[in-house]
Design an enzyme around this catalytic site. Structure first.
Site, mmCIF file in Angstrom:
data_model
loop_
_atom_site.group_PDB
_atom_site.id
_atom_site.type_symbol
_atom_site.label_atom_id
_atom_site.label_comp_id
_atom_site.label_asym_id
_atom_site.label_seq_id
_atom_site.Cartn_x
_atom_site.Cartn_y
_atom_site.Cartn_z
ATOM 1 N N HIS A 1 0.847 -1.193 0.000
ATOM 2 C CA HIS A 1 0.000 0.000 0.000
ATOM 3 C C HIS A 1 0.879 1.237 0.000
ATOM 4 C CE1 HIS A 1 -3.145 2.837 1.046
ATOM 5 N NE2 HIS A 1 -3.974 1.912 0.621
ATOM 6 N N ASP B 1 -7.980 -5.279 -0.141
ATOM 7 C CA ASP B 1 -8.492 -5.952 -1.336
ATOM 8 C C ASP B 1 -8.197 -7.441 -1.353
ATOM 9 O OD1 ASP B 1 -9.734 -3.817 -2.568
ATOM 10 O OD2 ASP B 1 -7.844 -3.056 -3.322
HETATM 11 N N1 CMC Z 1 4.320 -7.377 -5.056
HETATM 12 C C1 CMC Z 1 5.669 -7.352 -5.173
HETATM 13 N N2 CMC Z 1 6.436 -6.257 -4.925
HETATM 14 C C2 CMC Z 1 5.810 -5.144 -4.555
HETATM 15 C C3 CMC Z 1 4.397 -5.088 -4.405
HETATM 16 C C4 CMC Z 1 3.648 -6.263 -4.674
HETATM 17 N N3 CMC Z 1 2.322 -6.261 -4.546
HETATM 18 N N4 CMC Z 1 4.030 -3.844 -4.025
HETATM 19 C C5 CMC Z 1 5.165 -3.143 -3.934
HETATM 20 N N5 CMC Z 1 6.234 -3.919 -4.250
HETATM 21 C C6 CMC Z 1 7.652 -3.528 -4.185
HETATM 22 C C7 CMC Z 1 8.034 -2.687 -5.398
HETATM 23 O O1 CMC Z 1 8.570 -3.482 -6.438
HETATM 24 C C8 CMC Z 1 9.068 -1.756 -4.812
HETATM 25 O O2 CMC Z 1 10.288 -2.463 -4.694
HETATM 26 P P1 CMC Z 1 11.712 -1.659 -4.839
HETATM 27 O O3 CMC Z 1 11.724 -0.645 -3.752
HETATM 28 O O4 CMC Z 1 12.745 -2.729 -4.683
HETATM 29 O O5 CMC Z 1 11.685 -1.043 -6.209
HETATM 30 C C9 CMC Z 1 8.589 -1.507 -3.387
HETATM 31 O O6 CMC Z 1 7.804 -2.669 -3.051
HETATM 32 C C10 CMC Z 1 7.729 -0.249 -3.249
HETATM 33 O O7 CMC Z 1 6.695 -0.303 -4.225
HETATM 34 P P2 CMC Z 1 6.127 0.958 -5.011
HETATM 35 O O8 CMC Z 1 5.515 0.495 -6.287
HETATM 36 O O9 CMC Z 1 7.175 2.025 -5.080
HETATM 37 O O10 CMC Z 1 5.003 1.429 -4.000
HETATM 38 P P3 CMC Z 1 3.743 2.318 -4.347
HETATM 39 O O11 CMC Z 1 3.410 3.020 -3.107
HETATM 40 O O12 CMC Z 1 3.980 3.156 -5.564
HETATM 41 O O13 CMC Z 1 2.610 1.253 -4.739
HETATM 42 C C11 CMC Z 1 0.764 -0.198 -4.623
HETATM 43 C C12 CMC Z 1 1.586 0.869 -3.894
HETATM 44 C C13 CMC Z 1 -0.479 -0.517 -3.798
HETATM 45 C C14 CMC Z 1 0.311 0.365 -5.994
HETATM 46 C C15 CMC Z 1 1.633 -1.467 -4.811
HETATM 47 O O14 CMC Z 1 1.996 -1.995 -3.552
HETATM 48 C C16 CMC Z 1 0.930 -2.521 -5.658
HETATM 49 O O15 CMC Z 1 1.007 -2.464 -6.889
HETATM 50 N N6 CMC Z 1 0.226 -3.505 -5.003
HETATM 51 C C17 CMC Z 1 -0.554 -4.485 -5.723
HETATM 52 C C18 CMC Z 1 -1.888 -3.857 -6.137
HETATM 53 C C19 CMC Z 1 -2.826 -3.704 -4.974
HETATM 54 O O16 CMC Z 1 -3.022 -4.618 -4.179
HETATM 55 N N7 CMC Z 1 -3.472 -2.509 -4.909
HETATM 56 C C20 CMC Z 1 -4.507 -2.226 -3.893
HETATM 57 C C21 CMC Z 1 -4.096 -1.163 -2.937
HETATM 58 S S1 CMC Z 1 -5.173 -1.110 -1.497
HETATM 59 C C22 CMC Z 1 -6.713 -0.612 -2.084
HETATM 60 C C23 CMC Z 1 -6.764 0.806 -2.521
HETATM 61 O O17 CMC Z 1 -6.565 1.697 -1.695
HETATM 62 O O18 CMC Z 1 -7.041 1.026 -3.711
#
Ligand code: CMC
Length: 440
Positions: A316, A374
């Site tokens: 998240h 989710d």
């Molecule tokens: N699986 C594997 N690696 C992950 C994941 C995941 N689900 N989420 C984040 N990471 C890793 C990412 O690769 C990065 O690694 P590094 O620092 O080595 O490059 C690190 O964790 C930080 O990730 P980020 O993409 O910079 O984080 P963000 O804040 O931009 O993204 C997120 C947040 C929710 C979009 C992401 O965690 C994700 O894509 N999760 C899966 C989709 C999901 O479940 N979304 C629902 C969110 S909750 C409901 C809502 O509020 O909508």
């Protein structure tokens, strides 16, 4: 409609030094009622000639708000100051809607009236049947929702004057009330069953289940355990501060667009798999994994930087501790699985195995990637018999109150301006046009 926020200027400033020229600029610091202070950069460009650069808004507060507070490190979520855990345990969705809209919990009379008013707005203009029937039956229900909610502005002209507080209130009630009707119609249409009308003797979540699962052929009795679980899911999704869809609603609304159009924009933003679309993506991922024995393979893929695969339902942007909604949802999930006696369903077993391994794996632990709301909502919905394509629609039903509360707050904010971010331009600088014959 809502209370004014309590942000204040402080005596503190932050000094910005331009090392190229040695110029120093004092930037004011503002304080909210809780949470980190913010550096006020509203006059930054005017005073310094610099813009800030923050794609994804990871360090940017886009507005002042008094509705929802999140402390992502501590795993705290408050609606109007009330912890989500207490609301999930003691309150119900209608009461939370009132709280989000009006800023305080209702008295018994206020609650009765509010629930009555919402109930008597659940019917949708009959002509909207024709509208939905113009769409293909295999349309994704989120596509139907974007279209139908946007189209409400064509059916309810009498509540589109955003300068009129009564119009704003009526439009807000209409959207909260009609979303379950539209959502279940999208489903009924996709399976070729007749639309089921709302019943005024049922409460909000009961009505949703009734319109979803009843047919005209026999009486349908709503299971109270499922209605309670559904109500709790709605509470947990009702608002979440300035997330992508809420910011979309605010940005669309900042131009003076009508509320139905703004909420349709929010639904479009919610649809993406990184946001509300994640609950659907979780189930698709589980189906793709297929068997418990393949979990390690997918965990490995999620950790591989060269593989775009991510574990859906994990991580998240704001919570770097356990998502407090996920904790409650996990408990609800267990209650629903017990009630429906579906514990040994292979997909659910697979989900639990994935959760167990990810919570122990160093990659997920060190990056604080916990299961989010989710992950569990998808599992509950599936156990309830809700089709996967409707999962995100349910999120939209719940979030509508958050969107309209935030939209109302924005309209009432005297400092509100049209949202207009700037950019870091990296394209060609000025060049002279070449006639076709000279290009080569
Ligand atoms: N699986 C594997 N690696 C992950 C994941 C995941 N689900 N989420 C984040 N990471 C890793 C990412 O690769 C990065 O690694 P590094 O620092 O080595 O490059 C690190 O964790 C930080 O990730 P980020 O993409 O910079 O984080 P963000 O804040 O931009 O993204 C997120 C947040 C929710 C979009 C992401 O965690 C994700 O894509 N999760 C899966 C989709 C999901 O479940 N979304 C629902 C969110 S909750 C409901 C809502 O509020 O909508």
């Amino acid at each position: 409609m809502s209370e004014k926020a309590a942000a204040q200027a402080t005596n503190n400033t932050v000094t910005l030094i331009d090392n190229a020229t040695g110029r120093r600029f004092e930037l004011p610091v503002m304080k909210g009622s809780t949470g980190p202070d913010v550096i006020d950069v509203r006059k930054l460009y005017q005073d310094t000639g610099f813009f800030t650069f923050d794609p994804g808004y990871t360090s940017t507060g886009s507005c002042e708000s008094s509705i929802t507070y999140i402390d992502g490190d501590a795993g705290v979520l408050l609606y109007r100051g009330y912890p989500i855990e207490q609301l999930a345990e003691h309150s119900d969705f209608m009461e939370c809607c009132y709280l989000l809209l009006y800023g305080d919990l209702p008295t018994a009379d206020q609650k009765r009236k509010f629930e009555h008013d919402i109930t008597y707005h659940t019917m949708v203009h009959e002509q909207m049947h024709k509208f939905i029937e113009g769409l293909r039956r295999d349309s994704h229900p989120m596509a139907v929702m974007v279209g139908m909610v946007g189209a409400l502005s064509a059916f309810y002209h009498d509540s589109t004057d955003i300068t009129n507080p009564r119009h704003r209130m009526v439009a807000s009630y209409r959207m909260i009330a009609k979303m379950p009707t539209l959502a279940t119609w999208a489903y009924k249409y996709s399976i070729g069953q007749p639309f089921i009308y709302p019943r005024n003797d049922l409460r909000y979540s009961e009505n949703f289940l009734h319109m979803m699962f009843a047919t005209p052929c026999e009486p349908y009795k709503v299971n109270p355990v499922l209605a309670k679980a559904m109500d709790r899911i709605l509470i947990l999704h009702a608002d979440h501060e300035q997330n992508a869809s809420t910011s979309t609603v605010r940005l669309a609304g900042s131009s003076g667009a009508n509320p139905f159009a703004c909420i349709a924009a929010g639904i479009a933003s919610l649809w993406g798999p990184a946001h509300g679309g994640a609950n659907e993506a979780v189930l698709k991922m589980l189906e793709e994994i297929g068997d418990k024995s393949r979990v390690p393979e997918y965990i490995k893929r999620a950790k591989d930087k060269d593989d775009p695969f991510r574990l859906m339902g994990f991580g998240h942007r704001v919570y770097h501790n356990y998502d407090p909604r996920a904790r409650i949802m996990r408990q609800s999930c267990n209650e629903v699985l017990d009630e429906l006696n579906v514990r040994d369903e292979p997909l659910l077993e697979l989900a639990m195995e994935l959760e167990r391994i990810a919570l122990e794996d160093d990659y997920f632990v060190s990056k604080k990637l916990y299961p989010n709301v989710d992950f569990y909502s998808g599992i509950i919905f599936r156990a309830m018999g809700i089709p996967v394509s409707l999962f995100t629609v349910l999120f939209a039903v719940a979030r509508t109150v958050g969107w309209v509360a935030q939209w109302n707050e924005m309209i009432e904010d005297p400092t509100q301006k049209i949202g207009r971010p700037r950019q870091l331009y990296a394209g060609p600088t000025r060049r002279e046009f070449k006639l076709l014959a000279q290009r080569g």
